[in-house]
Design a protein around this motif. Structure first.
Motif, mmCIF file in Angstrom:
data_model
loop_
_atom_site.group_PDB
_atom_site.id
_atom_site.type_symbol
_atom_site.label_atom_id
_atom_site.label_comp_id
_atom_site.label_asym_id
_atom_site.label_seq_id
_atom_site.Cartn_x
_atom_site.Cartn_y
_atom_site.Cartn_z
ATOM 1 N N MET A 17 0.850 -1.203 0.000
ATOM 2 C CA MET A 17 0.000 0.000 0.000
ATOM 3 C C MET A 17 0.884 1.251 0.000
ATOM 4 N N LYS A 18 0.584 2.199 -0.893
ATOM 5 C CA LYS A 18 1.390 3.410 -1.000
ATOM 6 C C LYS A 18 0.874 4.490 -0.069
ATOM 7 N N THR A 19 1.787 5.198 0.541
ATOM 8 C CA THR A 19 1.429 6.355 1.353
ATOM 9 C C THR A 19 1.936 7.601 0.664
ATOM 10 N N ILE A 20 1.027 8.449 0.291
ATOM 11 C CA ILE A 20 1.385 9.668 -0.441
ATOM 12 C C ILE A 20 1.370 10.837 0.518
ATOM 13 N N ILE A 21 2.496 11.504 0.647
ATOM 14 C CA ILE A 21 2.644 12.609 1.597
ATOM 15 C C ILE A 21 2.766 13.910 0.827
ATOM 16 N N LYS A 58 11.801 6.858 -13.027
ATOM 17 C CA LYS A 58 13.190 6.386 -13.014
ATOM 18 C C LYS A 58 14.222 7.474 -12.741
ATOM 19 N N VAL A 59 14.022 8.659 -13.296
ATOM 20 C CA VAL A 59 15.045 9.707 -13.168
ATOM 21 C C VAL A 59 14.408 11.010 -12.698
ATOM 22 N N PHE A 60 15.261 11.873 -12.129
ATOM 23 C CA PHE A 60 14.776 13.186 -11.701
ATOM 24 C C PHE A 60 14.965 14.211 -12.809
ATOM 25 N N PHE A 61 13.979 15.024 -13.005
ATOM 26 C CA PHE A 61 14.041 16.194 -13.879
ATOM 27 C C PHE A 61 12.778 17.004 -13.608
ATOM 28 N N PRO A 62 12.806 18.301 -13.893
ATOM 29 C CA PRO A 62 11.594 19.112 -13.682
ATOM 30 C C PRO A 62 10.486 18.672 -14.631
ATOM 31 N N LYS A 63 9.388 18.225 -14.073
ATOM 32 C CA LYS A 63 8.321 17.622 -14.889
ATOM 33 C C LYS A 63 7.631 18.640 -15.804
ATOM 34 N N LEU A 93 -1.391 22.019 -18.035
ATOM 35 C CA LEU A 93 -0.775 21.731 -16.736
ATOM 36 C C LEU A 93 -1.820 21.231 -15.748
ATOM 37 N N PHE A 94 -2.981 21.887 -15.736
ATOM 38 C CA PHE A 94 -4.078 21.425 -14.871
ATOM 39 C C PHE A 94 -4.479 19.995 -15.229
ATOM 40 N N PHE A 95 -4.763 19.785 -16.516
ATOM 41 C CA PHE A 95 -5.290 18.491 -16.945
ATOM 42 C C PHE A 95 -4.249 17.376 -16.808
ATOM 43 N N SER A 96 -2.975 17.676 -17.073
ATOM 44 C CA SER A 96 -1.949 16.639 -16.972
ATOM 45 C C SER A 96 -1.772 16.185 -15.528
ATOM 46 N N ALA A 97 -1.774 17.145 -14.584
ATOM 47 C CA ALA A 97 -1.655 16.791 -13.165
ATOM 48 C C ALA A 97 -2.888 16.022 -12.687
ATOM 49 N N MET A 98 -4.056 16.451 -13.146
ATOM 50 C CA MET A 98 -5.287 15.755 -12.772
ATOM 51 C C MET A 98 -5.353 14.373 -13.410
ATOM 52 N N ASN A 99 -4.808 14.263 -14.619
ATOM 53 C CA ASN A 99 -4.862 13.004 -15.353
ATOM 54 C C ASN A 99 -4.089 11.897 -14.655
ATOM 55 N N VAL A 100 -3.034 12.280 -13.943
ATOM 56 C CA VAL A 100 -2.243 11.303 -13.204
ATOM 57 C C VAL A 100 -3.051 10.713 -12.053
ATOM 58 N N ARG A 101 -3.837 11.563 -11.411
ATOM 59 C CA ARG A 101 -4.599 11.130 -10.236
ATOM 60 C C ARG A 101 -5.980 10.595 -10.596
ATOM 61 N N LYS A 152 5.722 16.197 -6.848
ATOM 62 C CA LYS A 152 6.476 15.165 -6.132
ATOM 63 C C LYS A 152 5.698 13.872 -5.928
ATOM 64 N N THR A 153 4.393 13.901 -6.192
ATOM 65 C CA THR A 153 3.565 12.704 -5.994
ATOM 66 C C THR A 153 3.261 11.971 -7.293
ATOM 67 N N PHE A 154 3.709 12.511 -8.428
ATOM 68 C CA PHE A 154 3.370 11.903 -9.715
ATOM 69 C C PHE A 154 3.837 10.444 -9.781
ATOM 70 N N ALA A 155 5.079 10.212 -9.355
ATOM 71 C CA ALA A 155 5.635 8.846 -9.441
ATOM 72 C C ALA A 155 4.827 7.873 -8.583
ATOM 73 N N ASP A 156 4.285 8.350 -7.455
ATOM 74 C CA ASP A 156 3.507 7.477 -6.584
ATOM 75 C C ASP A 156 2.189 7.066 -7.241
ATOM 76 N N TYR A 157 1.553 7.995 -7.895
ATOM 77 C CA TYR A 157 0.269 7.681 -8.548
ATOM 78 C C TYR A 157 0.454 6.860 -9.808
ATOM 79 N N ILE A 158 1.516 7.173 -10.570
ATOM 80 C CA ILE A 158 1.748 6.447 -11.818
ATOM 81 C C ILE A 158 2.131 5.000 -11.536
#
Length: 274
Positions: free
Chosen positions: A1-5, A108-113, A169-177, A268-274
């Motif tokens: 189970m993932k915990t998203i902070i 996998k890698v860090f970069f500004p999303k 930007l709105f839709f892409s962030a919402m699309n992940v969740r 910072k939570t994108f990787a957790d949801y994906i």
């Protein structure tokens, strides 16, 4: 189970960091363009197929509705709206899907999303410039060279890019969740298509709208951008209003700032949801 902070630290846009990763953004855009037209017979000429089809279909519909007696001018007029709208709709869709389409990089890698929607913007801009280049040649051959107002063309393309990037930007962030965004977004874009002067003029809309809706219509930033784009070609802007222009531009930049803040809040939570 993932915990998203969720972090409570202040949201900051690091422009220097974006500049440092500019080569990555260019490489991502180059990759997307290559993949899009790889192993196709027509190559980048496919960027013309969609607008030509829409111009043909909606040009005929426009003639039937407005009973135009000048089909050549009518198709050129519709063509201007279709080309700028294809840029708008493609940019919103590609930016909105940019995070999920690059989920392997995010995990996998860090970069500004923020780079991912930006690279999608470059790809859509390339497609637009190809289509617009051919359209401009046809326009010059049939109607002559546009006046000096053509030099305002980058302004309206820039505003369109800023508007769609902010929305993306709105839709892409919402699309992940919430993956429902993928299903709802096409309906929203289609609604905006029919409520904007893509294949019908603003004069036609204003002549059929009740007075209470006219100000709302004119304050629509998509209306401002499409009418402004046509002004660059035709030199006429019958329904121009300084107030509505200011409201449209204000909305565009408020949407951009809000979109950046919303995107960075959940970055910072994108990787957790994906």
């Amino acid at each position: 189970m993932k915990t998203i902070i969720y972090s409570n630290e202040k949201i900051k846009l690091n422009l220097r960091q974006l500049f440092q990763y500019s080569d990555l953004m260019k490489n991502l855009a180059k990759r997307d363009v290559t993949i899009r037209y790889k192993q196709t017979w027509l190559g980048v000429l496919w960027a013309l197929v969609r607008p030509l089809f829409n111009i043909a279909v909606f040009g005929v519909i426009s003639i039937l509705i407005t009973k135009s007696t000048n089909p050549v001018d009518n198709f050129l007029y519709v063509g201007a709206g279709v080309i700028i709208w294809n840029f708008i709709s493609s940019l919103i869709a590609d930016c909105s899907n940019s995070l999920l389409a690059n989920s392997n990089l995010i995990t996998k890698v860090f970069f500004p999303k923020l780079i991912l929607p930006l690279s999608s913007t470059i790809v859509c801009l390339i497609d637009f410039l190809i289509a617009f280049g051919f359209y401009l040649i046809a326009f010059i051959l049939l109607k002559g060279f546009p006046g000096p107002q053509l030099f305002l063309f980058p302004l309206f393309i820039g505003l369109a890019a800023v508007l769609c990037y902010g929305a993306g930007l709105f839709f892409s962030a919402m699309n992940v969740r919430y993956r429902d965004v993928n299903f709802a977004l096409p309906f929203l874009v289609q609604f905006l298509y029919y409520t904007s002067p893509v294949f019908l003029s603003s004069e036609f809309y204003l002549s059929h709208l009740p007075p209470v809706l006219k100000n709302i219509y004119l304050a629509n930033p998509f209306v401002f951008i499409i009418d402004g784009f046509r002004y660059c070609l035709y030199g006429e802007w019958v329904n121009f209003s300084l107030l509505h222009a200011a409201l449209s531009i204000l909305f565009i930049f408020i949407l951009l700032i809000s979109g950046v803040r919303y995107f960075l809040k959940f970055e910072k939570t994108f990787a957790d949801y994906i």
